[in-house]
Design a protein around this motif. Structure first.
Motif, PDB file in Angstrom:
ATOM      1  N   SER A   1      -0.165  10.943  10.825  1.00 22.96           N
ATOM      2  CA  SER A   1       0.761  11.245   9.739  1.00 22.96           C
ATOM      3  C   SER A   1       2.135  10.716  10.129  1.00 22.96           C
ATOM      4  O   SER A   1       2.511  10.739  11.307  1.00 22.96           O
ATOM      5  CB  SER A   1       0.812  12.762   9.495  1.00 22.96           C
ATOM      6  OG  SER A   1       1.844  13.083   8.590  1.00 22.96           O
ATOM      7  N   SER A   2       2.879  10.226   9.138  1.00 28.60           N
ATOM      8  CA  SER A   2       4.219   9.705   9.413  1.00 28.60           C
ATOM      9  C   SER A   2       5.182  10.162   8.321  1.00 28.60           C
ATOM     10  O   SER A   2       4.800  10.267   7.149  1.00 28.60           O
ATOM     11  CB  SER A   2       4.202   8.173   9.501  1.00 28.60           C
ATOM     12  OG  SER A   2       3.835   7.595   8.254  1.00 28.60           O
TER      13      SER A   2
ATOM     14  N   GLN B   1       0.829  -1.211   0.000  1.00 24.80           N
ATOM     15  CA  GLN B   1       0.000   0.000   0.000  1.00 24.80           C
ATOM     16  C   GLN B   1       0.860   1.257   0.000  1.00 24.80           C
ATOM     17  O   GLN B   1       0.503   2.273  -0.609  1.00 24.80           O
ATOM     18  CB  GLN B   1      -0.936   0.021   1.215  1.00 24.80           C
ATOM     19  CG  GLN B   1      -1.874  -1.164   1.317  1.00 24.80           C
ATOM     20  CD  GLN B   1      -1.268  -2.283   2.150  1.00 24.80           C
ATOM     21  OE1 GLN B   1      -0.046  -2.356   2.326  1.00 24.80           O
ATOM     22  NE2 GLN B   1      -2.127  -3.157   2.653  1.00 24.80           N
ATOM     23  N   LEU B   2       2.010   1.177   0.677  1.00 27.88           N
ATOM     24  CA  LEU B   2       2.895   2.339   0.728  1.00 27.88           C
ATOM     25  C   LEU B   2       3.551   2.590  -0.629  1.00 27.88           C
ATOM     26  O   LEU B   2       3.664   3.732  -1.080  1.00 27.88           O
ATOM     27  CB  LEU B   2       3.965   2.115   1.806  1.00 27.88           C
ATOM     28  CG  LEU B   2       5.015   3.206   1.966  1.00 27.88           C
ATOM     29  CD1 LEU B   2       4.364   4.503   2.416  1.00 27.88           C
ATOM     30  CD2 LEU B   2       6.085   2.785   2.956  1.00 27.88           C
ATOM     31  N   LEU B   3       3.974   1.518  -1.287  1.00 28.69           N
ATOM     32  CA  LEU B   3       4.669   1.663  -2.568  1.00 28.69           C
ATOM     33  C   LEU B   3       3.761   2.254  -3.646  1.00 28.69           C
ATOM     34  O   LEU B   3       4.235   2.920  -4.566  1.00 28.69           O
ATOM     35  CB  LEU B   3       5.212   0.303  -3.025  1.00 28.69           C
ATOM     36  CG  LEU B   3       6.279  -0.327  -2.123  1.00 28.69           C
ATOM     37  CD1 LEU B   3       6.656  -1.708  -2.632  1.00 28.69           C
ATOM     38  CD2 LEU B   3       7.508   0.568  -2.046  1.00 28.69           C
ATOM     39  N   SER B   4       2.470   2.014  -3.549  1.00 32.04           N
ATOM     40  CA  SER B   4       1.543   2.511  -4.561  1.00 32.04           C
ATOM     41  C   SER B   4       0.858   3.808  -4.159  1.00 32.04           C
ATOM     42  O   SER B   4      -0.012   4.299  -4.885  1.00 32.04           O
ATOM     43  CB  SER B   4       0.472   1.449  -4.842  1.00 32.04           C
ATOM     44  OG  SER B   4      -0.274   1.164  -3.654  1.00 32.04           O
ATOM     45  N   SER B   5       1.210   4.381  -3.019  1.00 31.91           N
ATOM     46  CA  SER B   5       0.538   5.587  -2.526  1.00 31.91           C
ATOM     47  C   SER B   5       1.183   6.840  -3.106  1.00 31.91           C
ATOM     48  O   SER B   5       2.291   6.816  -3.642  1.00 31.91           O
ATOM     49  CB  SER B   5       0.578   5.631  -0.999  1.00 31.91           C
ATOM     50  OG  SER B   5       1.919   5.778  -0.545  1.00 31.91           O
ATOM     51  N   GLU B   6       0.475   7.953  -2.957  1.00 27.07           N
ATOM     52  CA  GLU B   6       0.984   9.259  -3.378  1.00 27.07           C
ATOM     53  C   GLU B   6       1.364  10.056  -2.135  1.00 27.07           C
ATOM     54  O   GLU B   6       0.500  10.536  -1.404  1.00 27.07           O
ATOM     55  CB  GLU B   6      -0.094  10.005  -4.168  1.00 27.07           C
ATOM     56  CG  GLU B   6       0.351  11.375  -4.670  1.00 27.07           C
ATOM     57  CD  GLU B   6       1.493  11.307  -5.679  1.00 27.07           C
ATOM     58  OE1 GLU B   6       2.280  12.267  -5.743  1.00 27.07           O
ATOM     59  OE2 GLU B   6       1.590  10.284  -6.399  1.00 27.07           O
ATOM     60  N   PRO B   7       2.666  10.199  -1.840  1.00 25.81           N
ATOM     61  CA  PRO B   7       3.072  10.867  -0.596  1.00 25.81           C
ATOM     62  C   PRO B   7       2.937  12.384  -0.690  1.00 25.81           C
ATOM     63  O   PRO B   7       2.767  12.958  -1.774  1.00 25.81           O
ATOM     64  CB  PRO B   7       4.536  10.447  -0.462  1.00 25.81           C
ATOM     65  CG  PRO B   7       4.995  10.265  -1.872  1.00 25.81           C
ATOM     66  CD  PRO B   7       3.805   9.733  -2.631  1.00 25.81           C
TER      67      PRO B   7
ATOM     68  N   ARG C   1      -4.246   4.760   4.298  1.00 22.14           N
ATOM     69  CA  ARG C   1      -3.676   3.460   3.924  1.00 22.14           C
ATOM     70  C   ARG C   1      -2.158   3.461   4.065  1.00 22.14           C
ATOM     71  O   ARG C   1      -1.573   2.528   4.594  1.00 22.14           O
ATOM     72  CB  ARG C   1      -4.058   3.104   2.481  1.00 22.14           C
ATOM     73  CG  ARG C   1      -5.528   2.778   2.290  1.00 22.14           C
ATOM     74  CD  ARG C   1      -5.792   2.148   0.936  1.00 22.14           C
ATOM     75  NE  ARG C   1      -5.125   2.889  -0.144  1.00 22.14           N
ATOM     76  CZ  ARG C   1      -4.257   2.354  -0.978  1.00 22.14           C
ATOM     77  NH1 ARG C   1      -3.930   1.088  -0.848  1.00 22.14           N
ATOM     78  NH2 ARG C   1      -3.722   3.068  -1.940  1.00 22.14           N
ATOM     79  N   SER C   2      -1.513   4.518   3.592  1.00 22.31           N
ATOM     80  CA  SER C   2      -0.053   4.560   3.681  1.00 22.31           C
ATOM     81  C   SER C   2       0.421   4.784   5.113  1.00 22.31           C
ATOM     82  O   SER C   2       1.458   4.258   5.513  1.00 22.31           O
ATOM     83  CB  SER C   2       0.493   5.659   2.771  1.00 22.31           C
ATOM     84  OG  SER C   2      -0.016   6.935   3.130  1.00 22.31           O
ATOM     85  N   VAL C   3      -0.340   5.559   5.897  1.00 24.55           N
ATOM     86  CA  VAL C   3       0.035   5.753   7.305  1.00 24.55           C
ATOM     87  C   VAL C   3      -0.019   4.420   8.047  1.00 24.55           C
ATOM     88  O   VAL C   3       0.880   4.074   8.827  1.00 24.55           O
ATOM     89  CB  VAL C   3      -0.884   6.791   7.969  1.00 24.55           C
ATOM     90  CG1 VAL C   3      -0.632   6.834   9.478  1.00 24.55           C
ATOM     91  CG2 VAL C   3      -0.645   8.165   7.374  1.00 24.55           C
ATOM     92  N   LYS C   4      -1.084   3.667   7.801  1.00 23.00           N
ATOM     93  CA  LYS C   4      -1.204   2.356   8.439  1.00 23.00           C
ATOM     94  C   LYS C   4      -0.088   1.421   7.983  1.00 23.00           C
ATOM     95  O   LYS C   4       0.475   0.659   8.783  1.00 23.00           O
ATOM     96  CB  LYS C   4      -2.568   1.750   8.124  1.00 23.00           C
ATOM     97  CG  LYS C   4      -2.857   0.465   8.866  1.00 23.00           C
ATOM     98  CD  LYS C   4      -4.271  -0.013   8.589  1.00 23.00           C
ATOM     99  CE  LYS C   4      -4.572  -1.291   9.362  1.00 23.00           C
ATOM    100  NZ  LYS C   4      -5.961  -1.766   9.112  1.00 23.00           N
TER     101      LYS C   4
END
Length: 350
Positions: free
Chosen positions: A257-258, A181-187, A233-236
């Motif tokens: 937020s991270s 989920q992190l790799l496909s997210s938009e930071p 999703r990316s925070v989790k």
């Protein structure tokens, strides 16, 4: 069972007839039968206890250990609340943290009506930092101690035994294997020399870092990367590599937020990043230089000092942003070690 009850009833009648022949008084009969009365009362209590506790225990176990049952119960409860809505409007209580209203002090509405900027604080807070020279350190702490001695007073503190360390190889492997989920997210708030901003993608950026890791250390390019996970999703997903420290209490809300801060063999000037709430900065590898600057008007006429520190691996900085602004950088990079830190923002109200 019926035969046993008939026998028991017959013996009880014989016992009462025998007592009647001996002409015992009511008090004497009560004294003689007291053990029997207590036995029946205890049996009745056990029966009712089992009738009430067993269903409660079953519901508790199903709720905690059976996700399907928990989701089903939650769905049924929501449907019931919707049915009750015409008779009782419960919507104002849905987002409330407390169901009991607290009387607000006079003048509080006037203070709240004046919105503070991101670099501003109440002038009364300046009294908390005007005599501060250095950032205190602590070890073997509890959150209640941190809150009462430092955070409620707006003071930052360095925890020297945070014990959360991870090198670059372990970090990249954990992100690759456990956080799709992190790799496909938009930071958000991306800063890097690996890619143009409009082309930036976490997966591509980390792949470049892996390629750099495969080259000899003497010819390895210098690079830096920081980004903030801002969607849920990316925070989790970031919890896989951003573990909570041992003093993080269960009652405190999860971080909303991270950040991931990384730099390798590259000098980085002190750069301010905007953070809000209660902030946890955890150094996983190498080191970073950090600076806390007081917000306006506490920065005027040197009322409160700028606080500089070097955060080493295994240490953690905790501070509330009501009073401080954060900058980080890397003045003396280590060519053999990548500097890595995580940063959490928690919605915090004392």
């Amino acid at each position: 069972m019926d035969v046993e009850m008939e026998r028991l009833e017959r013996e009880l009648q014989e016992f009462l007839a025998d007592c009647g022949k001996q002409k015992f008084s009511a008090d004497e009969m009560r004294y003689i039968c007291q053990p029997l009365v207590w036995h029946f009362r205890l049996a009745t209590l056990k029966r009712w206890t089992l009738c009430f506790l067993l269903p409660i225990l079953a519901v508790y176990l199903l709720w905690n250990y059976c996700d399907t049952c928990a989701w089903t119960a939650s769905a049924v409860g929501r449907l019931l609340l919707i049915q009750v809505l015409p008779y009782w409007n419960w919507t104002p209580y849905y987002h409330n943290k407390c169901l009991i209203e607290r009387a607000e002090p006079a003048g509080q509405h006037m203070e709240q009506s004046k919105k503070l900027g991101r670099h501003e604080t109440l002038w009364e807070n300046c009294a908390l930092c005007e005599s501060l020279d250095t950032i205190p350190t602590a070890a073997n702490v509890s959150y209640s101690m941190l809150e009462s001695e430092y955070l409620e007073r707006g003071l930052p503190v360095i925890i020297t035994d945070c014990r959360l360390e991870m090198d670059l190889d372990a970090l990249l492997q954990r992100i690759q294997e456990k956080t799709p989920q992190l790799l496909s997210s938009e930071p958000c708030d991306v800063s890097s020399n690996l890619l143009l901003r409009h082309l930036f993608n976490i997966d591509v950026a980390l792949e470049k870092i892996r390629d750099y890791q495969a080259t000899p250390s003497t010819s390895s390019p210098a690079w830096h990367l920081h980004f903030r996970n801002c969607d849920k999703r990316s925070v989790k997903a970031s919890r896989v590599y951003g573990a909570k420290p041992y003093y993080y209490p269960k009652h405190l809300e999860p971080y909303y937020s991270s950040w991931l801060l990384m730099a390798h063999n590259m000098r980085r000037p002190l750069t301010e990043i905007y953070v809000h709430g209660l902030v946890f900065v955890q150094q996983l590898s190498g080191h970073f230089e950090l600076r806390l600057r007081p917000k306006q008007p506490c920065d005027e006429d040197n009322i409160c000092p700028n606080l500089s520190l070097r955060l080493a691996a295994g240490e953690c900085l905790v501070f509330p942003t009501h009073l401080w602004r954060l900058s980080y950088g890397l003045q003396k990079p280590d060519s053999e070690q990548t500097s890595i830190a995580t940063l959490f923002e928690v919605d915090w109200e004392v």
